[in-house]
Design an enzyme around this catalytic site. Sequence first.
Site, PDB file in Angstrom:
ATOM      1  N   ARG A 148      43.827  12.416  47.348  1.00 51.02           N
ATOM      2  CA  ARG A 148      43.197  11.446  46.432  1.00 51.02           C
ATOM      3  C   ARG A 148      42.377  12.127  45.321  1.00 51.02           C
ATOM      4  O   ARG A 148      41.378  11.572  44.870  1.00 51.02           O
ATOM      5  CB  ARG A 148      42.306  10.463  47.195  1.00 51.02           C
ATOM      6  CG  ARG A 148      43.058   9.525  48.116  1.00 51.02           C
ATOM      7  CD  ARG A 148      43.803   8.469  47.294  1.00 51.02           C
ATOM      8  NE  ARG A 148      44.489   7.496  48.140  1.00 51.02           N
ATOM      9  CZ  ARG A 148      43.997   6.292  48.430  1.00 51.02           C
ATOM     10  NH1 ARG A 148      42.851   5.914  47.942  1.00 51.02           N
ATOM     11  NH2 ARG A 148      44.681   5.473  49.177  1.00 51.02           N
ATOM     12  N   ARG A 177      38.832   7.564  41.606  1.00 50.80           N
ATOM     13  CA  ARG A 177      37.642   6.900  41.065  1.00 50.80           C
ATOM     14  C   ARG A 177      36.380   7.731  41.020  1.00 50.80           C
ATOM     15  O   ARG A 177      35.423   7.355  40.363  1.00 50.80           O
ATOM     16  CB  ARG A 177      37.378   5.625  41.863  1.00 50.80           C
ATOM     17  CG  ARG A 177      38.366   4.533  41.556  1.00 50.80           C
ATOM     18  CD  ARG A 177      38.280   3.429  42.572  1.00 50.80           C
ATOM     19  NE  ARG A 177      38.697   3.948  43.875  1.00 50.80           N
ATOM     20  CZ  ARG A 177      38.794   3.226  44.975  1.00 50.80           C
ATOM     21  NH1 ARG A 177      38.464   1.959  44.950  1.00 50.80           N
ATOM     22  NH2 ARG A 177      39.196   3.767  46.109  1.00 50.80           N
ATOM     23  N   ARG A 224      41.939   4.234  33.556  1.00 51.83           N
ATOM     24  CA  ARG A 224      42.331   3.011  34.261  1.00 51.83           C
ATOM     25  C   ARG A 224      41.888   1.772  33.493  1.00 51.83           C
ATOM     26  O   ARG A 224      42.620   0.793  33.385  1.00 51.83           O
ATOM     27  CB  ARG A 224      41.733   2.979  35.673  1.00 51.83           C
ATOM     28  CG  ARG A 224      42.342   1.850  36.503  1.00 51.83           C
ATOM     29  CD  ARG A 224      41.661   1.629  37.831  1.00 51.83           C
ATOM     30  NE  ARG A 224      40.289   1.190  37.650  1.00 51.83           N
ATOM     31  CZ  ARG A 224      39.440   0.930  38.646  1.00 51.83           C
ATOM     32  NH1 ARG A 224      39.820   1.104  39.879  1.00 51.83           N
ATOM     33  NH2 ARG A 224      38.222   0.537  38.395  1.00 51.83           N
ATOM     34  N   TYR A 276      52.255  -2.191  56.278  1.00 51.16           N
ATOM     35  CA  TYR A 276      51.781  -2.982  55.125  1.00 51.16           C
ATOM     36  C   TYR A 276      52.694  -4.171  54.853  1.00 51.16           C
ATOM     37  O   TYR A 276      52.241  -5.267  54.545  1.00 51.16           O
ATOM     38  CB  TYR A 276      51.719  -2.111  53.868  1.00 51.16           C
ATOM     39  CG  TYR A 276      50.401  -1.396  53.692  1.00 51.16           C
ATOM     40  CD1 TYR A 276      49.248  -2.092  53.337  1.00 51.16           C
ATOM     41  CD2 TYR A 276      50.310  -0.019  53.868  1.00 51.16           C
ATOM     42  CE1 TYR A 276      48.039  -1.431  53.173  1.00 51.16           C
ATOM     43  CE2 TYR A 276      49.106   0.641  53.704  1.00 51.16           C
ATOM     44  CZ  TYR A 276      47.975  -0.067  53.353  1.00 51.16           C
ATOM     45  OH  TYR A 276      46.778   0.579  53.195  1.00 51.16           O
TER      46      TYR A 276
END
Length: 338
Positions: free
Chosen positions: A21, A25, A34, A148
């Site tokens: 990752r 963010r 983004r 998922y």
Amino acid sequence: MIFIDACFGKETPYAPVWLMRQAGRYLPQYLEVRQNAGSFLSLCKSPELAAEVTLQPVDILGVDAAILFSDILVVPLEMGMELKFVAGEGPVFPKPITSQSDLDALNVKSAHKNLEYVYEAIKIIRQKLPSDKALIGFCGAPWTLATYMIEGGGTKTYSKVKKLLYTNPQFLHALLQKVTEVLKLYMEEQIKSGVNAVQIFDSWASALEESAFFEFSWRYIKELCAYLKAKYPHIPVIVFPKGISGYLDKIEGDFDVFGVDWSTPIELAKEKLGGRYILQGNMEPTRLYDKTATKEGVEHIVSVMQNRRHIFNLGHGILPDIPVENAKYFIDLVHSYK
Ligand code: CP3
């Protein structure tokens, strides 16, 4: 490339390092892109912007490899499932798979063609990335994706998918097989587009008891690995089945690197797998909140692995509120052990 050499067990001047990752963010530069893209999914679907955020951590942190910016869930999306990223809630499939007709409606033959935006991003990234840095492609493991697709989002109990596993295993196997077929072609196209290594993320492996893990998760990961290694032996395959420290004795397959999650003692992974596979990992990601804790974590791993047959990483993804400076401290510290 130091990273690729390390994946194949060749001696390198230091242990290469990247972060799961790493494009995300915690980087203000990511949040800006983004914002301009409008949403997370439009960022994934814009090859130019996806390339830009892929390269950010290479420039900012000095990691040895870039990982393609995308998401594991673009695969079910392009198999025909509606996907939403709800702020604060994570990913949601509003119409999860519940019936045979849902299963039949999944697009298996052309899903990989709908993922053209990923291959475009890879081509742009490979052009812009320095030639000594590796580009890692990735996908979710069939089990994690199927979870998922059946649960419709994140879950604490896995009750829908596990109910299916014990009451209608044929149905679950049919779904897993379909996803596996798409992933073979998807990973193959990523390789043809220019990725130098691939990682398979099995984030929900830990939900399964031993026999179920080998039957419903590992079996399909192995099938995917065997397919890729037979065709592309020069491309390292990294597996990351999270939270299965109890089952390491029985892990074998056609892959090069085993990603160790933070809950597995690195000593145990070395004992069970270190002779057969290169290990990647596994510092506890929240150690990055504190530099002393980071240093202790790095020193421990170095003392066990001695910079041999090892790629440094966190034992899961970096969290959004980690100071960039601390991430940079981690990378520099790893590089200082020659
Ligand atoms: O590692 C990288 O930097 C490459 C990009 C990447 C993302 N997701 C970007 C992302 C990778 C490799 C993934 C994999 C992924 N996605 C996994 C497997 C790895 C793991 O963490 O276990 C899983 C389970 C997903 C599914 C997913 N995508 C979740 C659960 C979420 C939301 C959770 C969260 O952190 O908010 C996402 C969204 C997502 N994928 C973001 C990013 C940067 C955050 C989106 C945003 O708000 O910008």
